[in-house]
Every structure is written in C-alpha cells, then in structure tokens.
Design a protein around this motif. Structure first.
Motif, PDB file in Angstrom:
ATOM      1  N   ILE A  35     -24.247 -74.461  73.304  1.00  9.62           N
ATOM      2  CA  ILE A  35     -25.219 -73.748  74.082  1.00  9.62           C
ATOM      3  C   ILE A  35     -26.144 -74.837  74.760  1.00  9.62           C
ATOM      4  O   ILE A  35     -26.452 -75.010  76.088  1.00  9.62           O
ATOM      5  N   GLY A  36     -26.883 -75.658  73.944  1.00  9.10           N
ATOM      6  CA  GLY A  36     -27.823 -76.739  74.464  1.00  9.10           C
ATOM      7  C   GLY A  36     -26.931 -77.718  75.377  1.00  9.10           C
ATOM      8  O   GLY A  36     -27.690 -77.828  76.362  1.00  9.10           O
ATOM      9  N   LYS A  37     -25.864 -78.133  75.198  1.00 13.14           N
ATOM     10  CA  LYS A  37     -25.195 -79.155  76.119  1.00 13.14           C
ATOM     11  C   LYS A  37     -24.844 -78.147  77.486  1.00 13.14           C
ATOM     12  O   LYS A  37     -25.012 -78.834  78.373  1.00 13.14           O
ATOM     13  N   ALA A  38     -24.550 -76.938  77.367  1.00 13.71           N
ATOM     14  CA  ALA A  38     -24.159 -76.371  78.581  1.00 13.71           C
ATOM     15  C   ALA A  38     -25.590 -76.019  79.604  1.00 13.71           C
ATOM     16  O   ALA A  38     -25.333 -75.980  80.514  1.00 13.71           O
ATOM     17  N   MET A  39     -26.678 -75.976  78.985  1.00  9.10           N
ATOM     18  CA  MET A  39     -27.864 -75.310  79.361  1.00  9.10           C
ATOM     19  C   MET A  39     -29.057 -76.704  79.590  1.00  9.10           C
ATOM     20  O   MET A  39     -29.107 -77.138  80.754  1.00  9.10           O
ATOM     21  N   MET A  40     -29.543 -76.768  78.604  1.00  4.65           N
ATOM     22  CA  MET A  40     -30.763 -77.643  78.503  1.00  4.65           C
ATOM     23  C   MET A  40     -30.488 -78.876  78.666  1.00  4.65           C
ATOM     24  O   MET A  40     -31.374 -80.061  79.180  1.00  4.65           O
ATOM     25  N   LEU A  41     -29.466 -79.574  78.232  1.00  7.52           N
ATOM     26  CA  LEU A  41     -28.649 -80.961  78.321  1.00  7.52           C
ATOM     27  C   LEU A  41     -27.990 -81.093  79.487  1.00  7.52           C
ATOM     28  O   LEU A  41     -27.492 -82.082  79.619  1.00  7.52           O
ATOM     29  N   ASN A  42     -27.527 -79.943  80.177  1.00 12.09           N
ATOM     30  CA  ASN A  42     -26.828 -79.997  81.336  1.00 12.09           C
ATOM     31  C   ASN A  42     -27.824 -80.702  82.749  1.00 12.09           C
ATOM     32  O   ASN A  42     -28.906 -80.192  82.871  1.00 12.09           O
ATOM     33  N   PRO A  43     -27.083 -81.335  83.431  1.00  7.66           N
ATOM     34  CA  PRO A  43     -27.825 -81.878  84.646  1.00  7.66           C
ATOM     35  C   PRO A  43     -28.425 -80.624  85.510  1.00  7.66           C
ATOM     36  O   PRO A  43     -29.481 -81.031  86.320  1.00  7.66           O
ATOM     37  N   THR A  44     -27.839 -79.789  85.262  1.00  5.59           N
ATOM     38  CA  THR A  44     -28.295 -78.609  86.147  1.00  5.59           C
ATOM     39  C   THR A  44     -29.697 -78.078  85.877  1.00  5.59           C
ATOM     40  O   THR A  44     -30.355 -77.320  86.662  1.00  5.59           O
ATOM     41  N   TRP A  45     -30.136 -78.494  84.386  1.00  4.74           N
ATOM     42  CA  TRP A  45     -31.546 -78.159  84.239  1.00  4.74           C
ATOM     43  C   TRP A  45     -32.571 -79.016  85.170  1.00  4.74           C
ATOM     44  O   TRP A  45     -33.566 -78.187  85.364  1.00  4.74           O
ATOM     45  N   ASN A  46     -32.015 -79.939  85.624  1.00  8.20           N
ATOM     46  CA  ASN A  46     -32.821 -80.369  86.613  1.00  8.20           C
ATOM     47  C   ASN A  46     -33.087 -79.612  88.019  1.00  8.20           C
ATOM     48  O   ASN A  46     -34.200 -79.788  88.478  1.00  8.20           O
ATOM     49  N   GLU A  47     -31.977 -78.928  88.388  1.00  8.30           N
ATOM     50  CA  GLU A  47     -32.022 -78.262  89.235  1.00  8.30           C
ATOM     51  C   GLU A  47     -33.112 -76.957  89.072  1.00  8.30           C
ATOM     52  O   GLU A  47     -33.583 -76.234  90.022  1.00  8.30           O
ATOM     53  N   GLU A  65     -19.728 -74.450  81.948  1.00 14.28           N
ATOM     54  CA  GLU A  65     -19.671 -75.640  80.883  1.00 14.28           C
ATOM     55  C   GLU A  65     -19.244 -75.028  79.563  1.00 14.28           C
ATOM     56  O   GLU A  65     -18.571 -75.448  78.977  1.00 14.28           O
ATOM     57  N   ALA A  66     -19.368 -73.795  79.445  1.00 19.66           N
ATOM     58  CA  ALA A  66     -18.883 -72.833  78.197  1.00 19.66           C
ATOM     59  C   ALA A  66     -18.743 -71.583  78.680  1.00 19.66           C
ATOM     60  O   ALA A  66     -19.542 -70.765  78.242  1.00 19.66           O
ATOM     61  N   PRO A  67     -17.724 -71.186  79.589  1.00 21.64           N
ATOM     62  CA  PRO A  67     -17.283 -69.717  79.772  1.00 21.64           C
ATOM     63  C   PRO A  67     -17.243 -68.929  78.657  1.00 21.64           C
ATOM     64  O   PRO A  67     -17.447 -67.771  78.631  1.00 21.64           O
ATOM     65  N   ASP A  68     -16.482 -69.232  77.382  1.00 16.39           N
ATOM     66  CA  ASP A  68     -16.636 -68.366  76.241  1.00 16.39           C
ATOM     67  C   ASP A  68     -18.131 -68.142  75.824  1.00 16.39           C
ATOM     68  O   ASP A  68     -18.150 -67.021  74.792  1.00 16.39           O
ATOM     69  N   LEU A  69     -19.138 -68.682  76.174  1.00 23.46           N
ATOM     70  CA  LEU A  69     -20.611 -68.100  75.806  1.00 23.46           C
ATOM     71  C   LEU A  69     -21.262 -67.747  76.704  1.00 23.46           C
ATOM     72  O   LEU A  69     -22.590 -67.696  76.717  1.00 23.46           O
ATOM     73  N   GLU A  70     -20.810 -67.089  77.627  1.00 24.35           N
ATOM     74  CA  GLU A  70     -21.396 -66.345  78.673  1.00 24.35           C
ATOM     75  C   GLU A  70     -22.630 -65.581  78.399  1.00 24.35           C
ATOM     76  O   GLU A  70     -23.711 -65.516  78.833  1.00 24.35           O
ATOM     77  N   GLN A  71     -22.272 -64.580  77.579  1.00 22.21           N
ATOM     78  CA  GLN A  71     -23.133 -63.605  76.743  1.00 22.21           C
ATOM     79  C   GLN A  71     -24.138 -64.142  76.237  1.00 22.21           C
ATOM     80  O   GLN A  71     -25.534 -63.833  76.433  1.00 22.21           O
ATOM     81  N   GLU A  72     -24.162 -65.366  75.413  1.00 23.87           N
ATOM     82  CA  GLU A  72     -24.892 -66.154  74.618  1.00 23.87           C
ATOM     83  C   GLU A  72     -26.040 -66.548  75.749  1.00 23.87           C
ATOM     84  O   GLU A  72     -27.252 -66.625  75.589  1.00 23.87           O
ATOM     85  N   ILE A  73     -25.308 -67.252  76.737  1.00 23.95           N
ATOM     86  CA  ILE A  73     -26.017 -68.242  77.502  1.00 23.95           C
ATOM     87  C   ILE A  73     -27.120 -67.154  78.514  1.00 23.95           C
ATOM     88  O   ILE A  73     -28.218 -67.541  78.674  1.00 23.95           O
TER      89      ILE A  73
END
Length: 198
Positions: A35-47, A65-73
């Motif tokens: 989840i961290g890689k898909a969100m907080m560590l993702n360059p999109t966090w800069n956006e 970045e992690a389609p199977d974790l959509e609900q969690e994200i």
C-alpha cells in the motif's frame, strides 16, 4: 545576518508517519509495504502535494499500482488524520526563535487533503509569521519558483534566510538562490546546526 528561519514541516516539525497510519487500519507487514509503495512512495504523492489533480484522479493513480488493493487504498485515503504527528518540542522550538526576535515561516510540500485532516497537529503554524504549503500555489519543492514565491510574498532577502528540510535536493535548491540551508536528520542535530548560523 540571519533574520528569517524557514521550516519544512514533514520530518522537521512533524513526523510523516505513514506506516503507523496504515497500521491504524490494520495493515502491517507485506500488505502495508505494498500500500505504501502504491501511495505514499508513489511519485503521484507529489501531485497530491501540488494540488492540481482531483481526489479521484489521485486515487486512480494509486490503485493502478495495486489494483487488488483498491478497497484498502480508498479506506486509507478516506481519513488521513494520523499520517502526520507533531514532534513534542516543535511548538517550543518555534516559540523560542520568535522570542529571540527571528521571523519564522514554513515552506512545505503539503496537500489540502492532508492539511484538512491533520490541522490539529499543526499547532506550530499559529506561532509563525506565515508560509506556503505547496497546494496553495500549485508548486512543489525543489522547484525554485516556490522559494521565490515565499521570498516575494513576505519581502524576504535570501541572504537573511535559513531553510531547514529533511530532503537534500530541497535544501540545495534553496542554496541555489542564496539561502542558507540545513539538511535535517533530527531536531537535535538541526537545532545545533541552526545555532551555529544564528
């Protein structure tokens, strides 16, 4: 002579505690790292910090970045109130500098979403003379324009300023404009280095 002290917020005055935030929702171990890689560590966090994309555009980029974790994200993004935790001595540090006659400002890559949810942690901002969060001007560090915007808004002279940030590149950008810089690894280290400049 230094007259103005400019602080980054994340990991300088408050901890960016994204792992603890995920743990609050019960996500630890490998799942938390994904989840961290898909969100907080993702360059999109800069956006997110730049403040141009919509909430759903940001979410879609995270989910890609992690389609199977959509609900969690979506759950993690629904309430960001525990993603930032103020360091215990931040208010007193800012106040002590003010008491000595220095002007104190903030310059932070920070999003409107996170600010809204973490306002209670940002008590030190009320002590400051002003500042800029990236979403307000749709610029992010290390873009020189955000530093120049701060200088212009408060009529600051670069040679009278020192900037504290935990990211080397952000400090180097400030130095390119003639602002003294301190790379923060801890508050104690930063306080000591700051005192050598004042």
């Amino acid at each position: 002579m230094i007259r103005n002290i400019v602080f980054d917020i994340g990991n300088v005055l408050a901890e960016f505690s994204w792992r603890e935030h995920l743990a609050r929702f019960g996500f630890t171990g490998e799942k938390a790292e994904r989840i961290g890689k898909a969100m907080m560590l993702n360059p999109t966090w800069n956006e997110l910090d730049r403040g141009v994309w919509s909430r759903e555009e940001l979410l879609q980029s995270f989910i890609k970045e992690a389609p199977d974790l959509e609900q969690e994200i979506r759950l993690v993004f629904s309430d960001l109130s525990t993603i930032v935790r103020k360091f215990p001595k931040s208010d007193s540090w800012v106040q002590s500098l003010k008491d000595r006659g220095y002007h104190v400002y903030y310059l932070s890559n920070y999003s409107s979403h996170v600010r809204k949810d973490t306002e209670k942690e940002l008590t030190f901002m009320k002590l400051m003379d002003g500042g800029i969060m990236s979403y307000e001007v749709q610029l992010i560090k290390p873009d020189l324009a955000i530093y120049q915007t701060l200088m212009a808004r408060y009529d600051l002279q670069p040679e009278e300023c020192v900037f504290l940030d935990d990211t080397v590149r952000n400090v180097e950008a400030a130095q390119e404009l003639g602002i003294a810089g301190i790379v923060v690894t801890s508050q104690e280290q930063a306080k000591k280095e700051l005192e050598t400049l004042l």
